[in-house]
Design an enzyme around this catalytic site. Structure first.
Site, PDB file in Angstrom:
ATOM      1  N   ASN A 243       0.474  -1.144  -0.089  1.00 52.58           N
ATOM      2  CA  ASN A 243      -0.296   0.160   0.096  1.00 52.58           C
ATOM      3  C   ASN A 243       0.428   1.206  -0.093  1.00 52.58           C
ATOM      4  O   ASN A 243       0.466   2.462  -0.353  1.00 52.58           O
ATOM      5  CB  ASN A 243      -0.819  -0.221   0.889  1.00 52.58           C
ATOM      6  CG  ASN A 243      -2.285  -0.042   0.535  1.00 52.58           C
ATOM      7  OD1 ASN A 243      -2.720   1.788   1.719  1.00 52.58           O
ATOM      8  ND2 ASN A 243      -2.971  -0.081   0.137  1.00 52.58           N
ATOM      9  N   HIS A 262      -5.138   4.996 -11.824  1.00 50.22           N
ATOM     10  CA  HIS A 262      -4.968   4.338 -10.545  1.00 50.22           C
ATOM     11  C   HIS A 262      -3.383   4.652 -10.363  1.00 50.22           C
ATOM     12  O   HIS A 262      -3.336   4.990  -9.482  1.00 50.22           O
ATOM     13  CB  HIS A 262      -5.537   3.095 -10.102  1.00 50.22           C
ATOM     14  CG  HIS A 262      -4.656   2.516  -8.612  1.00 50.22           C
ATOM     15  ND1 HIS A 262      -5.585   3.184  -7.044  1.00 50.22           N
ATOM     16  CD2 HIS A 262      -3.988   1.275  -7.940  1.00 50.22           C
ATOM     17  CE1 HIS A 262      -4.999   2.386  -6.994  1.00 50.22           C
ATOM     18  NE2 HIS A 262      -3.772   1.542  -7.426  1.00 50.22           N
TER      19      HIS A 262
END
Ligand code: NAD
Ligand SMILES: O=C(O)C(=O)C[C@@H](O)[C@H](O)[C@H](O)COP(=O)(O)O
Ligand code: ZN
Length: 369
Positions: A243, A262
């Site tokens: 992440n 993204h």
């Protein structure tokens, strides 16, 4: 890379990621003996989906292809509802299977539908963008977006196989290849710096879907992801490293109403996380600067609107890594040495943001839309 290559994901229910070209036979073999199969695909993959459907039907499978809305428009509750309704209509049961065909939005949506239909049916992912190959299709994170934020509704639901057909990359628009490169670069910083060396040696070669560098980058990225999720599928600790850069990235995507790619948002988020590491006195100038240089070298954005900080701060407050009301970031202490920064002083966040801020709003170039 000599194809095909198999990377095993050694979780409690191990599964293979097969990387090669023309993997239709592998898909037919994987699904042999299944009674009913639902193939969820994005619009540009209609012909491929039809070929898959026909090949499965030839073996006696009751195969259906179902087109879903493109990109993030597919990661909506209403679309999941439509898919559940279709599964009911075709009578898909627990001994049957779902196939996803498309980018990460398709693997996330179809994976979520498979996770929730009858509390979990088999899913096979056939990722067709770079980003989905190196990241979204592997590891079992599935989900949809809601007004509350990006991916806040979802489930961990592992695929039974992932088939990465490199030939599908040849029709992927260049901005999508660039977007996928952000996740590959993320992987280079958190775990495999050889990835960074390969890209820096020739950024154009790295982006060429017909060249020999990209398959190696894909294999390396998948190997890292497979190792991490095998050690910590449910993101208790280690998996958070995947992440890196995403705390700010998801807030940007939400602010941009999911029209930014993204990977573009991840790119800006990586530079922000590098600045946080540098300003916290944990990351050297050289490694922090390397983020900006390598991301820009492949055409990714490295800055964002100066005026957006307070909006983005609110968005970051819904991040899933936060605990007890404190923001938690993945930061680097060095190359391949990820750590966590918990509850940073607001002045640190402001300083890191001013290092990535630019005055004019981002131009709507192809990487963003
Ligand atoms: N679950 C995870 O672990 C994980 C990891 C990373 C990203 N994600 C999610 O993945 C999503 C982004 O995925 P993406 O970047 O693949 O975007 P995407 O799924 O929106 O696909 C990008 C575009 O490429 C098109 N496309 C797909 N394959 C094509 C092909 N072979 N030829 C031509 N066009 C093609 C799609 O139709 C779409 O328009 C985000 O929602 C992100 O949150 C999930
Ligand atoms: O697999 C993971 O874990 C990741 O964090 C990979 C990320 O690249 C990906 O974008 C993921 O969907 C983000 O997960 P989220 O839990 O922050 O929604
Ligand atoms: Zn991501």
């Amino acid at each position: 890379m000599t194809e095909p290559v198999r990377v095993e994901v050694r979780t409690a229910k191990p599964y293979p990621v097969v990387i090669g070209r023309g993997l239709l036979t592998d898909l037919v073999d994987t699904l042999a003996g299944t009674r009913t199969v639902a193939i969820f695909h994005q619009p540009p993959l209609a012909d491929t989906a039809e070929a898959v459907r026909a090949a499965l039907a030839e073996t006696g499978i009751d195969a259906h292809r179902i087109e879903i809305p493109d990109a993030e428009d597919g990661k909506e509750l209403a679309v999941a509802g439509f898919c559940w309704e279709v599964l009911g209509r075709i009578g898909l049961t627990r001994s049957d299977a779902v196939v996803s065909l498309g980018g990460g939005a398709a693997t996330d949506l179809a994976g979520f539908v498979a996770a929730t239909w009858m509390r979990g049916v088999r899913v096979v992912h056939v990722p067709t963008t770079l980003l989905a190959m190196v990241d979204a299709a592997v590891g079992g994170k599935t989900g949809i977006n809601t007004d509350a934020g990006k991916n806040l509704v979802g489930a961990f639901h592992e695929p039974s196989a992932v088939l990465v057909d490199l030939a599908t990359l040849e029709t992927v628009p260049r901005n999508e290849i660039i977007s996928g490169m952000a996740e590959i670069i993320k992987t280079g910083f958190i775990a495999d710096p050889a990835i960074l060396d390969l890209i820096e040696a020739d950024p154009d070669a790295a982006l060429d879907p017909t060249g020999s560098v990209l398959p190696e980058l894909i294999r390396r990225s998948i190997e890292v992801k497979a190792k991490v999720v095998a050690a910590d599928l449910h993101e208790a600790d280690l998996r958070e490293i995947l992440n890196y850069g995403h705390t700010l990235a998801h807030a940007i995507e939400r602010r941009e109403k999911y029209k930014w790619r993204h990977g573009a948002a991840v790119s800006v988020g990586l530079v922000f996380a590098a600045e946080l590491g540098r300003l916290a006195g944990r990351l050297s100038d050289a490694v922090a600067d390397r983020h900006r240089t390598i991301l820009a070298s492949v055409g990714l954005p490295v800055s964002y609107d100066a005026d957006a900080f307070s909006h983005l701060l609110k968005g970051m407050q819904t991040d899933k890594k936060n605990r007890n009301g404190l923001l938690r970031f993945v930061v680097l202490d060095d190359l391949a040495k990820p750590g966590r920064l918990e509850g940073p002083d607001p002045s640190l966040l402001v300083a890191a943001y001013s290092a990535i801020a630019k005055d004019e709003p981002a131009a709507a170039g192809p990487i963003l839309l």
